[in-house]
Scaffold this active site. Structure first.
Site, PDB file in Angstrom:
ATOM      1  N   GLU A 264     -25.896   0.469   8.651  1.00  0.00           N
ATOM      2  CA  GLU A 264     -25.718   2.023   9.049  1.00  0.00           C
ATOM      3  C   GLU A 264     -26.248   1.972  10.479  1.00  0.00           C
ATOM      4  O   GLU A 264     -27.576   2.023  10.709  1.00  0.00           O
ATOM      5  CB  GLU A 264     -26.546   2.987   8.238  1.00  0.00           C
ATOM      6  CG  GLU A 264     -25.999   2.837   6.778  1.00  0.00           C
ATOM      7  CD  GLU A 264     -24.826   3.701   6.534  1.00  0.00           C
ATOM      8  OE1 GLU A 264     -24.229   4.286   7.750  1.00  0.00           O
ATOM      9  OE2 GLU A 264     -23.879   3.731   5.482  1.00  0.00           O
TER      10      GLU A 264
ATOM     11  N   CYS B  39     -28.436  10.133  14.459  1.00  0.00           N
ATOM     12  CA  CYS B  39     -27.605   8.881  14.830  1.00  0.00           C
ATOM     13  C   CYS B  39     -25.976   9.491  14.901  1.00  0.00           C
ATOM     14  O   CYS B  39     -25.285   9.185  15.646  1.00  0.00           O
ATOM     15  CB  CYS B  39     -27.476   8.007  13.624  1.00  0.00           C
ATOM     16  SG  CYS B  39     -27.385   8.569  11.888  1.00  0.00           S
TER      17      CYS B  39
HETATM   18  P1  NAD Z   1     -36.242   1.040  13.678  1.00  0.00           P
HETATM   19  O1  NAD Z   1     -36.867   0.937  14.790  1.00  0.00           O
HETATM   20  O2  NAD Z   1     -36.927   2.190  12.938  1.00  0.00           O
HETATM   21  O3  NAD Z   1     -35.877  -0.101  12.886  1.00  0.00           O
HETATM   22  C1  NAD Z   1     -35.096  -0.227  11.609  1.00  0.00           C
HETATM   23  C2  NAD Z   1     -35.533  -0.852  10.841  1.00  0.00           C
HETATM   24  O4  NAD Z   1     -35.637  -2.209  11.294  1.00  0.00           O
HETATM   25  C3  NAD Z   1     -37.324  -0.874  10.362  1.00  0.00           C
HETATM   26  O5  NAD Z   1     -37.577  -0.834   9.325  1.00  0.00           O
HETATM   27  C4  NAD Z   1     -37.661  -1.826  11.376  1.00  0.00           C
HETATM   28  O6  NAD Z   1     -39.094  -2.387  10.659  1.00  0.00           O
HETATM   29  C5  NAD Z   1     -36.779  -2.971  10.731  1.00  0.00           C
HETATM   30  N1  NAD Z   1     -36.908  -4.037  12.336  1.00  0.00           N
HETATM   31  C6  NAD Z   1     -37.005  -3.729  13.762  1.00  0.00           C
HETATM   32  N2  NAD Z   1     -37.151  -5.184  14.047  1.00  0.00           N
HETATM   33  C7  NAD Z   1     -36.787  -6.123  13.170  1.00  0.00           C
HETATM   34  C8  NAD Z   1     -36.800  -7.434  13.160  1.00  0.00           C
HETATM   35  N3  NAD Z   1     -36.760  -8.263  14.255  1.00  0.00           N
HETATM   36  N4  NAD Z   1     -36.444  -8.205  12.074  1.00  0.00           N
HETATM   37  C9  NAD Z   1     -36.318  -7.478  10.856  1.00  0.00           C
HETATM   38  N5  NAD Z   1     -36.318  -6.128  10.829  1.00  0.00           N
HETATM   39  C10 NAD Z   1     -36.662  -5.371  12.019  1.00  0.00           C
HETATM   40  O7  NAD Z   1     -34.935   1.993  14.094  1.00  0.00           O
HETATM   41  P2  NAD Z   1     -34.076   1.760  15.448  1.00  0.00           P
HETATM   42  O8  NAD Z   1     -33.317   0.649  15.505  1.00  0.00           O
HETATM   43  O9  NAD Z   1     -34.942   2.318  16.648  1.00  0.00           O
HETATM   44  O10 NAD Z   1     -32.989   2.917  14.938  1.00  0.00           O
HETATM   45  C11 NAD Z   1     -32.378   3.636  16.077  1.00  0.00           C
HETATM   46  C12 NAD Z   1     -30.847   3.406  15.656  1.00  0.00           C
HETATM   47  O11 NAD Z   1     -30.427   3.620  14.442  1.00  0.00           O
HETATM   48  C13 NAD Z   1     -29.902   4.245  16.667  1.00  0.00           C
HETATM   49  O12 NAD Z   1     -28.990   3.507  17.124  1.00  0.00           O
HETATM   50  C14 NAD Z   1     -29.547   5.317  15.374  1.00  0.00           C
HETATM   51  O13 NAD Z   1     -28.031   5.675  15.977  1.00  0.00           O
HETATM   52  C15 NAD Z   1     -29.332   4.335  14.428  1.00  0.00           C
HETATM   53  N6  NAD Z   1     -29.315   4.991  13.022  1.00  0.00           N
HETATM   54  C16 NAD Z   1     -28.058   4.893  12.241  1.00  0.00           C
HETATM   55  C17 NAD Z   1     -28.164   5.703  11.105  1.00  0.00           C
HETATM   56  C18 NAD Z   1     -26.920   5.686  10.405  1.00  0.00           C
HETATM   57  O14 NAD Z   1     -27.245   6.084   9.198  1.00  0.00           O
HETATM   58  N7  NAD Z   1     -25.881   5.105  10.594  1.00  0.00           N
HETATM   59  C19 NAD Z   1     -29.199   6.735  10.831  1.00  0.00           C
HETATM   60  C20 NAD Z   1     -30.502   6.789  11.639  1.00  0.00           C
HETATM   61  C21 NAD Z   1     -30.469   5.900  12.781  1.00  0.00           C
END
Ligand code: NAD
Length: 468
Positions: A222, A256
Site C-alpha cells: 500500500e 496517502c
Molecule cells: P514509515 O516511515 O512509517 O515506514 C513504513 C514502515 O516501514 C515502518 O513500519 C518502518 O519501520 C518500516 N521501514 C522503514 N524503513 C525500513 C527498512 N529499511 N527496512 C524495513 N522496514 C522499514 O512510512 P513512510 O514510508 O514515511 O510512509 C509514507 C508513505 O506511505 C507515503 O508515500 C504515503 O503515501 C504512503 N502511505 C500509503 C498508504 C496506503 O494505504 N496506500 C497509507 C499511508 C501512507
C-alpha cells in the site's frame, strides 16, 4: 505478547525465529480457523476501540496533533466499523462458492473454498498509525491467520499503545506486536511469512519485496504517489472547494489519498482560490495554529521537507510555518514553476499547488505523464468528461465530485496500481487477500466417462471437440 524494541543482535532482543515457530505451532493447531475464535477477536477489536478510546486519542494527539473527532472518523471509528463489518460478513465469505461443472467433469460438484494462509506480517506507516496496522490485522484475522504487527516507529506513542493494548484484548498466542525500527523489521523479514502487508513509501517497499522474494512470500504493498484533482469549470465550485479543503488538510495533509495537486484552467483557478480561502477560514479559523481541528507535521525531518516545498510557487493562501510547533498553515500555491520540487515528489503535507490545465485533455495528458496515482479525483457535472477521465486515467481508486470518500465504503477494495501499490484490502478484498481461494472438484464414481482415457480413438476425439 509485547516484544522489546531491541535489535536481534542484542542478547535481550526477542528471538524472532522462536516467535515465528510458536505462531506456526498455534496456526497448525487449527485455533485460528475456528469461526467463533475469529468473531471473538474481531469483537475484541471493537471493544478495544470503544473502551480505550481516550488513551488512543491521547496517543494520536501526541504523535500527530490529531483532534478527537478526526481520530474517531479516520482511526478508532474506522477500525471499529471495519472489524464489525468483517465479523458480520464472516459466514458469507467463508461459505463455499459453488461454480458450474462442465459435462466432462460430470458427475461432479465444483466450488471455491477459502483457507487461511498462515502467519501474516503487517508493517504499518505513521500517518494513520492505528488504522494502518489494525485494519490489516482485522482482515487477516477474519481470514483465519496468525498475525505479527509492526507499527511505525515514527508514531511512537501510538506504537507503544498498540503494543500494550493488543495483547490485553486479543489472543496473545496468535497475535504478536513487535515494536521497532529498521533493524527489528530487517530481522523480522528473515522469517518465512505467508503474506506481508506493507504500507509506506516505494523505496522501502522494494526492500520488503526483495526480502519476501527469498521465501516466495506474497506481498500487498500500500504505497503513495501524487493523487491529482481535476476541477472543470462546470463543477459546483462551492462544494468542490469545501471537499478539497477537507481532504487536503485532514491530518495536516499527511494522507496517502489526499488530493496532492489541483489541475484547473485560469478562470476556474481564479474562482477557486477565494473559495478555498473561505473554507479554510470556516474550518480552521483565522489562525489555524490555534484550531483544535488542525494537526501537526509528524517530525522535524518532514517539517523541513514540506516547508521547503512552499518555495515552489506563489503563496496564494497560508504559507506560515512554526518549526518549534511543527506547524505548517493550510497553504495554496499558484504559478508553479515548471519542473519544481513540489511536482517531483508526493507532497504529504498541507501544501496544495494549483497547476494550469486549460482543458480536460491537457489535464489527462499531465496525469498520464507521471506515475499511476493511488487516487484520482474529478469535479464536473459533465458525464462524458467523467467517463473519459475514468477510462483514461489509471489510478488505485477514484472519486467523482469528492475526494477520499471511497474509504467510507467497506466493500470497495483499497489499493494502488503500478508504483502506487499492488494488491488490495478492505471488505471482501481484504478477506481474499489473506486467504488462499482453493479450487475444489468432487467427482462422483459413476458414470465414469471413458472418453478421456486412452486409447485415444477418433470417436472419442470427435466427442471431446463437441462437448468442449
Ligand atoms: P514509515 O516511515 O512509517 O515506514 C513504513 C514502515 O516501514 C515502518 O513500519 C518502518 O519501520 C518500516 N521501514 C522503514 N524503513 C525500513 C527498512 N529499511 N527496512 C524495513 N522496514 C522499514 O512510512 P513512510 O514510508 O514515511 O510512509 C509514507 C508513505 O506511505 C507515503 O508515500 C504515503 O503515501 C504512503 N502511505 C500509503 C498508504 C496506503 O494505504 N496506500 C497509507 C499511508 C501512507
Amino acid at each position: 505478547m509485547t516484544e522489546t524494541t531491541e535489535s536481534q543482535d542484542d542478547p535481550a532482543s526477542p528471538d524472532y525465529a522462536q516467535i515465528f515457530a510458536d505462531l506456526t505451532a498455534t496456526f497448525e493447531s487449527g485455533k485460528t480457523r475456528d469461526l467463533a475464535w475469529r468473531r471473538k477477536q474481531l469483537q475484541a477489536v471493537e471493544s478495544m476501540m470503544s473502551e480505550r478510546e481516550q488513551e488512543i486519542f491521547d496517543a494520536l494527539h501526541s504523535d500527530l496533533g490529531k483532534s478527537a473527532m478526526e481520530s474517531f472518523t479516520t482511526e478508532t471509528g474506522y477500525v471499529s466499523s471495519d472489524a464489525a463489518y468483517n465479523r458480520k460478513k464472516l459466514n458469507r465469505w467463508t461459505r463455499k462458492q459453488r461454480v458450474r461443472t462442465p459435462i466432462i467433469g460430470q458427475p461432479g460438484k465444483s466450488w471455491v473454498q477459502a483457507e487461511p494462509l498462515g502467519i501474516v506480517l503487517v508493517i504499518g506507516a505513521w500517518n494513520y498509525p492505528l488504522q494502518l496496522t489494525l485494519a490489516g490485522m482485522s482482515a487477516a484475522i477474519a481470514a483465519g491467520n496468525c498475525v505479527v504487527l509492526k507499527p511505525s516507529e515514527l508514531a511512537p506513542a501510538t506504537s507503544a499503545l498498540i503494543a500494550r493494548l493488543v495483547p490485553e484484548y486479543l489472543d496473545p498466542d496468535c497475535i504478536k506486536v513487535i515494536e521497532g525500527d529498521v533493524p527489528e523489521t530487517t530481522a523480522l523479514l528473515k522469517q518465512p511469512f505467508d503474506h506481508i502487508l506493507y504500507t509506506g513509501g516505494g523505496k522501502v517497499a522494494r526492500i520488503i519485496m526483495a526480502a519476501a522474494a527469498k521465501h516466495l512470500t506474497p506481498v500487498t504493498l500500500e504505497l503513495g504517489g501524487k493523487s491529482p484533482c481535476v476541477v472543470l469549470p462546470d463543477a459546483n465550485l462551492e462544494a468542490t472547494a469545501r471537499r478539497i479543503v477537507w481532504g487536503k488538510y485532514t491530518n495536516a495533509g499527511q494522507t496517502c489519498i489526499a488530493p496532492d495537486y489541483v489541475l484547473a484552467d485560469a478562470d476556474t483557478e481564479a474562482l477557486l482560490v477565494p473559495l478555498l480561502e473561505k473554507n479554510i477560514r470556516e474550518m480552521f479559523g483565522d489562525n489555524p495554529q490555534q484550531s483544535d481541528s488542525y494537526g501537526r507535521i509528524v517530525n522535524d525531518r518532514h517539517f523541513a521537507r514540506v516547508s521547503g516545498l512552499i518555495e515552489s510557487g506563489h503563496v496564494a493562501i497560508g504559507g506560515q510555518t512554526d518549526a518549534a510547533d511543527k506547524y505548517i498553515a493550510p497553504t495554496v500555491l499558484t504559478d508553479i514553476e515548471n519542473d519544481s520540487a513540489i511536482m517531483r515528489e508526493e507532497i504529504f503535507g498541507p501544501v496544495l499547488p494549483i497547476i494550469r490545465a486549460e482543458n480536460l485533455e491537457e489535464a489527462i495528458a499531465a496525469i498520464r505523464g507521471s506515475d499511476k496515482p493511488l487516487a484520482a479525483y474529478i469535479f464536473t457535472n459533465n458525464s462524458r468528461d467523467e467517463r473519459k477521465f475514468l477510462e483514461q486515467v489509471s489510478s488505485g481508486s477514484a472519486c467523482v465530485n469528492d475526494v477520499m470518500m471511497f474509504m467510507a465504503v467497506h466493500e470497495l477494495p483499497f489499493g494502488g496500481v503500478g508504483p502506487s501499490g499492488m494488491g488490495a484490502y478492505s471488505g471482501r478484498a481484504g478477506f481474499e487477500t489473506f486467504s488462499h481461494m482453493k479450487s475444489v472438484i468432487k467427482r462422483g464414481w459413476w458414470p465414469d466417462l471413458a472418453v478421456r482415457y486412452a486409447p485415444f480413438t477418433e470417436k472419442k476425439f470427435k466427442f471431446l471437440r463437441k462437448v468442449r
